[in-house]
Design an enzyme around this catalytic site. Sequence first.
Site, PDB file in Angstrom:
ATOM      1  N   ASN A  11      27.420   8.442  26.893  1.00 28.77           N
ATOM      2  CA  ASN A  11      26.775   8.092  28.162  1.00 28.77           C
ATOM      3  C   ASN A  11      27.793   8.200  29.304  1.00 28.77           C
ATOM      4  OD1 ASN A  11      25.947   6.466  30.386  1.00 28.77           O
ATOM      5  ND2 ASN A  11      24.456   5.407  29.088  1.00 28.77           N
ATOM      6  N   ASP A  71      27.230  -1.984  23.573  1.00 28.64           N
ATOM      7  CA  ASP A  71      25.795  -1.978  23.353  1.00 28.64           C
ATOM      8  C   ASP A  71      25.221  -2.939  24.380  1.00 28.64           C
ATOM      9  OD1 ASP A  71      23.669  -0.835  21.611  1.00 28.64           O
ATOM     10  OD2 ASP A  71      23.123  -2.944  21.532  1.00 28.64           O
ATOM     11  N   SER A  72      24.235  -2.472  25.090  1.00 28.93           N
ATOM     12  CA  SER A  72      23.747  -3.286  26.191  1.00 28.93           C
ATOM     13  C   SER A  72      22.252  -3.157  26.307  1.00 28.93           C
ATOM     14  CB  SER A  72      24.437  -2.843  27.486  1.00 28.93           C
ATOM     15  OG  SER A  72      24.374  -1.437  27.599  1.00 28.93           O
ATOM     16  N   PHE A 153      21.395   3.360  36.776  1.00 29.65           N
ATOM     17  CA  PHE A 153      20.605   4.070  35.767  1.00 29.65           C
ATOM     18  C   PHE A 153      19.661   3.072  35.109  1.00 29.65           C
ATOM     19  CE2 PHE A 153      22.577   2.649  31.691  1.00 29.65           C
ATOM     20  CZ  PHE A 153      23.652   1.922  32.204  1.00 29.65           C
ATOM     21  N   GLY A 154      18.916   3.548  34.116  1.00 29.32           N
ATOM     22  CA  GLY A 154      18.084   2.670  33.290  1.00 29.32           C
ATOM     23  C   GLY A 154      17.183   1.748  34.105  1.00 29.32           C
ATOM     24  N   TYR A 155      17.289   0.460  33.838  1.00 26.66           N
ATOM     25  CA  TYR A 155      16.405  -0.534  34.447  1.00 26.66           C
ATOM     26  C   TYR A 155      16.888  -1.000  35.828  1.00 26.66           C
ATOM     27  CZ  TYR A 155      14.516  -0.834  29.692  1.00 26.66           C
ATOM     28  OH  TYR A 155      13.950  -0.536  28.478  1.00 26.66           O
ATOM     29  N   ASP A 156      17.987  -0.425  36.330  1.00 21.53           N
ATOM     30  CA  ASP A 156      18.521  -0.883  37.622  1.00 21.53           C
ATOM     31  C   ASP A 156      17.473  -0.929  38.743  1.00 21.53           C
ATOM     32  OD1 ASP A 156      21.198  -1.585  37.061  1.00 21.53           O
ATOM     33  OD2 ASP A 156      21.808   0.506  37.058  1.00 21.53           O
ATOM     34  N   HIS A 179      27.039  -7.261  33.873  1.00 29.32           N
ATOM     35  CA  HIS A 179      27.307  -7.583  32.473  1.00 29.32           C
ATOM     36  C   HIS A 179      28.468  -6.756  31.936  1.00 29.32           C
ATOM     37  CE1 HIS A 179      24.643  -4.298  33.059  1.00 29.32           C
ATOM     38  NE2 HIS A 179      24.462  -4.011  31.790  1.00 29.32           N
ATOM     39  N   ARG A 180      28.427  -5.414  32.188  1.00 27.91           N
ATOM     40  CA  ARG A 180      29.468  -4.540  31.646  1.00 27.91           C
ATOM     41  C   ARG A 180      30.798  -4.793  32.351  1.00 27.91           C
ATOM     42  NH1 ARG A 180      26.862  -0.496  32.236  1.00 27.91           N
ATOM     43  NH2 ARG A 180      25.640  -0.848  30.378  1.00 27.91           N
TER      44      ARG A 180
HETATM   45  P1  IMP Z   1      22.736   1.539  24.612  1.00 26.10           P
HETATM   46  O1  IMP Z   1      23.314   2.852  25.058  1.00 26.10           O
HETATM   47  O2  IMP Z   1      22.176   1.555  23.244  1.00 26.10           O
HETATM   48  O3  IMP Z   1      23.682   0.407  24.851  1.00 26.10           O
HETATM   49  O4  IMP Z   1      21.462   1.330  25.528  1.00 26.10           O
HETATM   50  C1  IMP Z   1      21.495   0.542  26.629  1.00 26.10           C
HETATM   51  C2  IMP Z   1      20.187   0.671  27.401  1.00 26.10           C
HETATM   52  O5  IMP Z   1      20.006  -0.562  28.110  1.00 26.10           O
HETATM   53  C3  IMP Z   1      20.247   1.773  28.457  1.00 26.10           C
HETATM   54  O6  IMP Z   1      19.658   2.954  28.008  1.00 26.10           O
HETATM   55  C4  IMP Z   1      19.471   1.165  29.599  1.00 26.10           C
HETATM   56  O7  IMP Z   1      18.102   1.409  29.387  1.00 26.10           O
HETATM   57  C5  IMP Z   1      19.719  -0.329  29.465  1.00 26.10           C
HETATM   58  N1  IMP Z   1      20.885  -0.762  30.282  1.00 26.10           N
HETATM   59  C6  IMP Z   1      22.097  -1.205  29.834  1.00 26.10           C
HETATM   60  N2  IMP Z   1      22.923  -1.475  30.859  1.00 26.10           N
HETATM   61  C7  IMP Z   1      22.223  -1.191  31.973  1.00 26.10           C
HETATM   62  C8  IMP Z   1      22.565  -1.240  33.351  1.00 26.10           C
HETATM   63  O8  IMP Z   1      23.685  -1.564  33.781  1.00 26.10           O
HETATM   64  N3  IMP Z   1      21.582  -0.857  34.192  1.00 26.10           N
HETATM   65  C9  IMP Z   1      20.348  -0.459  33.783  1.00 26.10           C
HETATM   66  N4  IMP Z   1      19.988  -0.374  32.512  1.00 26.10           N
HETATM   67  C10 IMP Z   1      20.926  -0.732  31.603  1.00 26.10           C
END
Ligand code: IMP
Length: 201
Positions: A11, A71-72, A153-156, A179-180
């Site tokens: 990622n 993992d997040s 990205f993601g849910y931001d 969090h990260r």
């Molecule tokens: P991982 O790569 O298996 O850890 O998946 C983490 C998923 O959680 C990502 O694909 C996002 O959908 C979501 N996520 C984790 N951190 C964030 C963030 O900082 N912003 C938005 N979405 C997040």
Amino acid sequence: MKTKMILASSNSHKLREFREILEPLGCEVVSQKEAGIDVDPDETGSTFEENSAIKARAVYEIAKCAVISDDSGLEVDALGGEPGVYSARYGGTRDDRRHNELVLEKLSGVPDEKRTARFIAAITYIDEKGEEFCFVGKFEGRIGYCERGKNGFGYDPIFMVGDISSAEMTPDEKNAVSHRGKALRLLAEHIMKNIPEENDA
Ligand code: IMP
């Protein structure tokens, strides 16, 4: 000599955030792909900590050098903690827009005070000797009513912190409270305490 670490992820957002915090400490962070390691273990754990460890161990077994993994995901209280460890594949898809639509649909009619949520990041660090450590960071907020902002990205775009979404924060603003960012600073503290001599050599 710089301490080289492999990030057990492909990622690019995560790679940038790890580099921003660890490179000033004298660590060289390379992605799993750059290190030529092609492994993608099933994330079978029921917690972020377990899944983070699964990813780091898979890469360590091959590389036998320092490895970090993250993992997040998002926990929404009104959804009993969903999407949780399924954040990246929520609703059976990897499409971020669909994830956000799904959360907004499921929260339809849920009032402001019940829209509380948090991002969680569990970072595993396996040092070159194989010793394993885990650092966890949380980022509290609430789910908005529509997508807002173009950063992140993601849910931001649906994650509100006060009046703005985390997709409306600059990368520096987000790193300072995310969090990260928090988990990474715990990792950085650990690294500073444990390997300064190596970096001076
Ligand atoms: P991982 O790569 O298996 O850890 O998946 C983490 C998923 O959680 C990502 O694909 C996002 O959908 C979501 N996520 C984790 N951190 C964030 C963030 O900082 N912003 C938005 N979405 C997040």
